[in-house]
Enzyme design. Sequence first.
Site, PDB file in Angstrom:
ATOM      1  CG  ASP A   1     -13.102   7.395  -2.139  1.00  0.00           C
ATOM      2  OD1 ASP A   1     -13.219   7.243  -0.902  1.00  0.00           O
ATOM      3  OD2 ASP A   1     -12.010   7.300  -2.734  1.00  0.00           O
TER       4      ASP A   1
ATOM      5  NE  ARG B   1     -10.198  -4.225  -0.344  1.00  0.00           N
ATOM      6  CZ  ARG B   1      -9.401  -3.295   0.200  1.00  0.00           C
ATOM      7  NH1 ARG B   1      -9.933  -2.185   0.711  1.00  0.00           N
ATOM      8  NH2 ARG B   1      -8.098  -3.464   0.206  1.00  0.00           N
TER       9      ARG B   1
ATOM     10  CD  GLN C   1     -12.881  -0.751  -1.979  1.00  0.00           C
ATOM     11  OE1 GLN C   1     -12.221  -0.724  -0.942  1.00  0.00           O
ATOM     12  NE2 GLN C   1     -14.134  -1.184  -2.000  1.00  0.00           N
TER      13      GLN C   1
ATOM     14  NE  ARG D   1      -3.846   1.746   2.766  1.00  0.00           N
ATOM     15  CZ  ARG D   1      -5.074   1.749   2.267  1.00  0.00           C
ATOM     16  NH1 ARG D   1      -5.444   0.765   1.464  1.00  0.00           N
ATOM     17  NH2 ARG D   1      -5.924   2.707   2.557  1.00  0.00           N
TER      18      ARG D   1
ATOM     19  CB  CYS E   1     -13.912   2.403  -1.065  1.00  0.00           C
ATOM     20  SG  CYS E   1     -13.342   4.115  -1.163  1.00  0.00           S
TER      21      CYS E   1
ATOM     22  CG  HIS F   1      -7.911   0.778  -3.782  1.00  0.00           C
ATOM     23  ND1 HIS F   1      -7.339  -0.407  -3.355  1.00  0.00           N
ATOM     24  CD2 HIS F   1      -8.518   1.315  -2.680  1.00  0.00           C
ATOM     25  CE1 HIS F   1      -7.579  -0.562  -2.062  1.00  0.00           C
ATOM     26  NE2 HIS F   1      -8.293   0.459  -1.643  1.00  0.00           N
TER      27      HIS F   1
END
Length: 320
Positions: A240, A308, A148, A118, A280, A145
Amino acid sequence: MFMTGMQEMVLVESLKGKDLLALDQLSGDEVKGLVELGVVLKKLGTEGRYPKLLAGKILGMIFEKHSTRTRISFESGMIQLGGHAMYMNSRDLQIGRGESVYDTAHVLSGYLDAIMIRANKHTMVQELAEEASIPVINGLTDIYHPCQALADLLTVREVKGELKGRKIAYVGDGNNVAHSLIIAAAHTGMEIAVATPEGYEPSPDVLETAVAIAGKTGGQVSWTSDPVKAVSGADAVYTDTWTSMGQEEEAAARLEAFNGFMVDDALVKHAKDDFMFLHCLPAHRGEEVSASVIDGPNSYIFQQAENRLHAQKAVLASIL
């Protein structure tokens, strides 16, 4: 293919030993295969069955950014599959004080079976993948991402069934989450309509790539600065946070720029009556979404967060 009782579990074998940096590197069949594998793994888990596909495997997890869902879902997933996950904050590694990505990649390749990272910069993850002799999984960068987006598709698949032909509207910042969602939707023949303020559009390269993919799958990709237009007739409405990690200094300017882009009751009236709301997380109620929507009966944010785990188990099982 594995048989677990009456349940058929098909790994995406074409991904074995490969990196997962961005979904445009995958085929539509691979994306759909990961979603379907996630469905099976989730069902097995609800029955208390966890196939130990990764016994003896070790995943190293490097974090340059804070994490709740990414860290816990990857670590839990490795444990459930019989393997082990090792948390490594970049500040605790020599890479945090100047050791090269080249050296780090070669050293970790001798200790681990795969790396999940990450990171702040996608270019750094690309370099890590180029130098490592083991698979590298993108757990989030400034551009993409992918894990996700796989969880997002899994959630829509559970609730709505067939993905092809469904419309998902994304309202907000054209960021890393949006980029991966656009590519994922195109791969599965969905219609995705993105609404952002001018100046906060998704990358033109991402849109161009997604349009090309959609041309082969029967999907549709569009951008507008009008949230109502994007949300009209949508099966799912997604947003988001307007200010992502590393953008804190832009918060005030972003609040002004995104005025009118909150997903609230007035906006979702333009979606289908049985629309899904997705986010998310983490979320900021009263900014990008109203409490009445995110905590309302059409919200699937916690199912989405749980997924996830299942989507990433599908990734880990297939790659390792």
